[in-house]
Write an enzyme that holds these catalytic residues in place. Structure first.
Site, mmCIF file in Angstrom:
data_model
loop_
_atom_site.group_PDB
_atom_site.id
_atom_site.type_symbol
_atom_site.label_atom_id
_atom_site.label_comp_id
_atom_site.label_asym_id
_atom_site.label_seq_id
_atom_site.Cartn_x
_atom_site.Cartn_y
_atom_site.Cartn_z
ATOM 1 N N HIS A 122 0.866 -1.178 0.000
ATOM 2 C CA HIS A 122 0.000 0.000 0.000
ATOM 3 C C HIS A 122 0.906 1.232 0.000
ATOM 4 O O HIS A 122 1.741 1.377 0.891
ATOM 5 C CB HIS A 122 -0.931 -0.003 1.215
ATOM 6 C CG HIS A 122 -1.823 1.193 1.239
ATOM 7 N ND1 HIS A 122 -3.067 1.211 0.645
ATOM 8 C CD2 HIS A 122 -1.620 2.436 1.744
ATOM 9 C CE1 HIS A 122 -3.596 2.412 0.791
ATOM 10 N NE2 HIS A 122 -2.739 3.182 1.464
ATOM 11 N N CYS A 123 0.745 2.116 -0.992
ATOM 12 C CA CYS A 123 1.592 3.314 -1.092
ATOM 13 C C CYS A 123 0.858 4.488 -0.438
ATOM 14 O O CYS A 123 -0.233 4.859 -0.884
ATOM 15 C CB CYS A 123 1.893 3.598 -2.561
ATOM 16 S SG CYS A 123 2.708 5.185 -2.816
ATOM 17 N N PHE A 124 1.463 5.073 0.592
ATOM 18 C CA PHE A 124 0.809 6.175 1.308
ATOM 19 C C PHE A 124 0.838 7.469 0.494
ATOM 20 O O PHE A 124 -0.048 8.300 0.639
ATOM 21 C CB PHE A 124 1.467 6.373 2.677
ATOM 22 C CG PHE A 124 1.096 5.302 3.646
ATOM 23 C CD1 PHE A 124 -0.122 5.334 4.312
ATOM 24 C CD2 PHE A 124 1.942 4.231 3.878
ATOM 25 C CE1 PHE A 124 -0.482 4.331 5.174
ATOM 26 C CE2 PHE A 124 1.590 3.219 4.747
ATOM 27 C CZ PHE A 124 0.379 3.268 5.400
ATOM 28 N N ASN A 128 -3.081 4.584 -2.334
ATOM 29 C CA ASN A 128 -3.652 3.452 -3.059
ATOM 30 C C ASN A 128 -2.775 2.210 -2.935
ATOM 31 O O ASN A 128 -1.587 2.320 -2.643
ATOM 32 C CB ASN A 128 -3.751 3.798 -4.545
ATOM 33 C CG ASN A 128 -5.111 4.290 -4.913
ATOM 34 O OD1 ASN A 128 -6.061 3.521 -5.021
ATOM 35 N ND2 ASN A 128 -5.223 5.595 -5.073
#
Ligand SMILES: [Zn+2]
Length: 275
Positions: A122-124, A128
């Site tokens: 999960h990329c902060f 997303n």
């Protein structure tokens, strides 16, 4: 969990703020200061070439950023018509017949509240999940963000050396710049705008190196055919040729995808969807 949810909102806002500040400094400070150099010719001057390079790098970084968000991995819950999570996928006795579970490492992300296929992480900064659909755009986003930051660092160092009549011929001069400028700022010898540019130099260096490191690690995992999620869970992956692994992520139009931000057509995900 609350901390992660807050981070999921703050990190994209932080990224957009840094991008906006970088644009303003480049377009209204660094590039106009290059035009003031009387020794340069108007056509193909370093200022114009630098402006074109910066716009190319930033357009690719922002274009791929938008594509990562637009192509976030789709919700497998709808597809399976079960509304469950990764556990449901793993427990299905007939999962080999389900088209949605054809890809490995399916995972339920609590922040996105959905099940994604071939989950990586999960990329902060984009808020997303990164999976098979947007991996190529994510790698390109990291690469161009790194290049845009390093380009801004070089332009910023050139601007500071001209304004403060400093020489950066000695690499240690850059390390000594921050403590030296802080003491000058508090003694009133340095303008706040110059101090701000100096602080941004260190921020660009940090973001540029972090993105370059992240991008290199991600490409290494792609070559090995692994996702970050599989590495974390200690999952064993089937050995495949590295060219095949690379083609699964970068698709058929890989060359044009390196130069302009476009959708990843012909990737592993799209082939599975077309079937
Ligand atoms: Zn997620």
């Amino acid at each position: 969990m609350l901390v992660l949810r807050v981070l999921n909102v703050v990190a994209p806002a932080y990224f957009l703020c840094i991008s906006l500040v970088t644009f303003v400094l480049q377009l209204f400070l660094f590039i106009p200061s290059m035009f003031k150099d009387p020794s340069t010719t108007p056509l193909f001057s370093p200022a114009l070439l630098h402006g074109a390079l910066f716009l190319f790098l930033s357009a690719n970084a922002l274009g791929n950023y938008i594509l990562v968000i637009q192509n976030s991995p789709e919700d497998l819950g709808k597809c399976l018509n079960s509304g469950g999570g990764a556990e449901v996928v793993a427990d299905r006795p007939d999962r080999s017949r389900s088209p949605c579970s054809a890809l490995p490492s399916t995972h339920f992300c609590r922040l996105c509240a959905r099940v994604t296929q071939r989950h990586d992480h999960h990329c902060f900064f984009t808020g997303n999940c990164i999976g098979s659909r947007n991996m190529r755009n994510f790698v390109m986003f990291c690469l161009y963000t790194s290049l845009a930051c390093l380009d801004s660092l070089v332009a910023g160092v050139a601007y500071i050396s001209a304004v403060l009549s400093m020489s950066f011929a000695n690499p240690l001069a850059f390390l000594a710049l921050l403590p030296h400028s802080i003491s000058q700022f508090f003694s009133g010898a340095l303008l706040s705008s110059e101090m701000f540019v100096i602080l941004m130099l260190y921020l660009w260096l940090g973001i540029g190196l972090a993105c370059a490191g992240f991008c290199s690690h991600q490409i290494l995992l792609i070559l090995r055919g692994q996702t970050r999620y599989q590495v974390r869970k200690g999952m064993v992956v089937r050995a495949r040729p590295w060219r095949k692994n690379l083609q699964d992520v970068f698709g058929k139009r890989w060359l044009i995808g390196l130069l302009i931000p476009i959708l990843n057509v012909g990737s592993d995900y799209h082939r599975h969807k077309d079937k």
